[in-house]
Design an enzyme around this catalytic site. Structure first.
Site, mmCIF file in Angstrom:
data_model
loop_
_atom_site.group_PDB
_atom_site.id
_atom_site.type_symbol
_atom_site.label_atom_id
_atom_site.label_comp_id
_atom_site.label_asym_id
_atom_site.label_seq_id
_atom_site.Cartn_x
_atom_site.Cartn_y
_atom_site.Cartn_z
ATOM 1 N N ASP A 107 4.169 42.691 -40.715
ATOM 2 C CA ASP A 107 3.187 43.690 -41.633
ATOM 3 C C ASP A 107 2.931 42.728 -43.031
ATOM 4 O OD1 ASP A 107 4.145 45.491 -39.906
ATOM 5 O OD2 ASP A 107 4.030 47.163 -41.205
ATOM 6 N N LYS A 168 -3.811 48.898 -41.857
ATOM 7 C CA LYS A 168 -2.663 49.835 -42.229
ATOM 8 C C LYS A 168 -3.050 49.968 -43.743
ATOM 9 C CE LYS A 168 2.160 49.579 -43.610
ATOM 10 N NZ LYS A 168 3.498 48.439 -43.534
ATOM 11 N N LYS A 197 -2.550 52.145 -38.923
ATOM 12 C CA LYS A 197 -1.237 52.694 -39.338
ATOM 13 C C LYS A 197 -1.277 53.419 -40.558
ATOM 14 C CE LYS A 197 3.443 50.935 -40.682
ATOM 15 N NZ LYS A 197 4.264 49.893 -40.447
#
Length: 251
Positions: A107, A168, A197
Site C-alpha cells: 500500500d 485507495k 479500497k
C-alpha cells in the site's frame, strides 16, 4: 489523528457470509505506538478470522510473514507512509526491501502535493516505479481528504495507467477517511480490473456493507473482530448490533 466513524443507516439488505466479508478486510496494524505484544495479538486476530490480509508496519513484515505462514492471510505493508513525501527512489527501495522480507501486497502513498499541483504524469510514473519494484499487487493511497474531486479522478486514472491493483481512499491518519461519495467516484473512474479500497472510519458492519454496495471491494480496518462478530450475530438471528470498541483510531 483519529478519523471519525463513517455514519450510515442500518444495513437491511441480504447478509453475506462471514468468510466472504473477512476476505474483503485488510486487518490494520499500523499505529505507531503498537507494542510487539499488540502486533502479535493483531496477527492472531487476522489468522483467526482468515482476513484477506494483514497490513503491518514495515518493521513488522518479517514477523508477520513468519507468524502467518500457511494461514492463507496475505502479508501487506506500507510504502511512503503516511505522508507520501519520500522520493520515488526511496519508495522503490522500501518496496524492494519489504518484498524481500515477505510482503505480498504493498500500500503506497503518492506524493500528494505533486498531484495537487496538477502533475498527474509524475503520479503515474511514481506509481509505475513502485508497481515494477513490487511485482505483486500495489494499492495506491491518494489521501482524499486533501484532494478535490478532479484531483481524485486524475489520481485514479494515473493509478490504473501505472498498473495499480487498487485505488485507495486514505491512510486513516489524515483529517478524513472513506466517504460514500469518494467510493462512488473512484469506482466510476477506474475500470473493473482495478479494485477500490476504503480505509479510514470503516468500523461497523453497516458501513462496510454500504460501501461495498457502492463498489468498494477491500477495506482497511482495525475493528475487524467487531465487524465480523456482528455479522455472525445477525446471521444467527440477533437483531441489535453488537457494541463497537471505543478505540479503533488509525484506520
Amino acid at each position: 489523528m483519529s478519523v471519525s466513524s463513517l455514519e450510515v443507516t442500518r444495513w437491511e439488505g441480504p447478509l453475506p457470509s462471514v468468510d466472504a466479508v473477512a476476505k474483503m478486510i485488510d486487518h490494520s496494524l499500523l499505529r505507531p505506538e503498537l507494542t510487539a505484544a499488540e502486533v502479535a495479538a493483531g496477527l492472531a486476530t487476522a489468522a483467526e478470522y482468515r482476513t484477506a490480509s494483514v497490513c503491518v508496519r514495515p518493521s513488522d513484515v518479517a514477523l508477520a510473514a513468519a507468524e502467518l505462514a500457511g494461514t492463507g492471510v496475505a502479508v501487506g505493508s506500507v510504502v511512503g507512509f503516511p505522508h507520501g513525501s519520500a522520493t520515488t527512489a526511496v519508495k522503490v527501495f522500501e518496496t524492494r526491501e519489504l518484498v524481500s522480507l515477505g510482503a505480498e501486497e504493498i500500500d503506497m502513498v503518492i506524493g500528494i502535493g505533486r498531484l495537487r499541483d496538477g502533475d498527474a504524469e509524475f503520479t503515474r510514473r511514481e506509481i509505475a516505479a513502485v508497481v515494477e519494484a513490487a511485482g505483486r499487487p500495489v494499492k495506491v493511497i491518494f489521501e482524499n481528504a486533501y484532494l478535490t474531486d478532479r484531483e481524485k479522478t486524475a489520481g485514479c486514472l494515473a493509478g490504473e495507467a501505472a498498473g495499480a491493483a487498487f485505488v485507495k481512499t486514505s491512510t486513516g491518519f489524515a483529517g478524513g477517511g472513506a466517504t460514500r461519495a469518494d467510493i462512488a467516484l473512484m469506482r466510476s473512474t477506474v475500470s473493473s480490473s482495478v479494485g477500490v479500497k476504503a480505509a479510514g472510519g470503516v468500523r461497523t458492519l453497516d458501513a462496510l456493507l454500504d460501501l461495498h454496495q457502492l463498489g468498494a471491494t477491500r477495506f482497511g480496518a482495525t475493528a475487524t473482530a467487531a465487524i465480523l462478530d456482528d455479522l455472525a450475530h445477525r446471521l444467527s438471528g440477533g437483531s441489535a448490533p453488537l457494541p463497537i470498541p471505543g478505540d479503533t483510531a488509525g484506520y
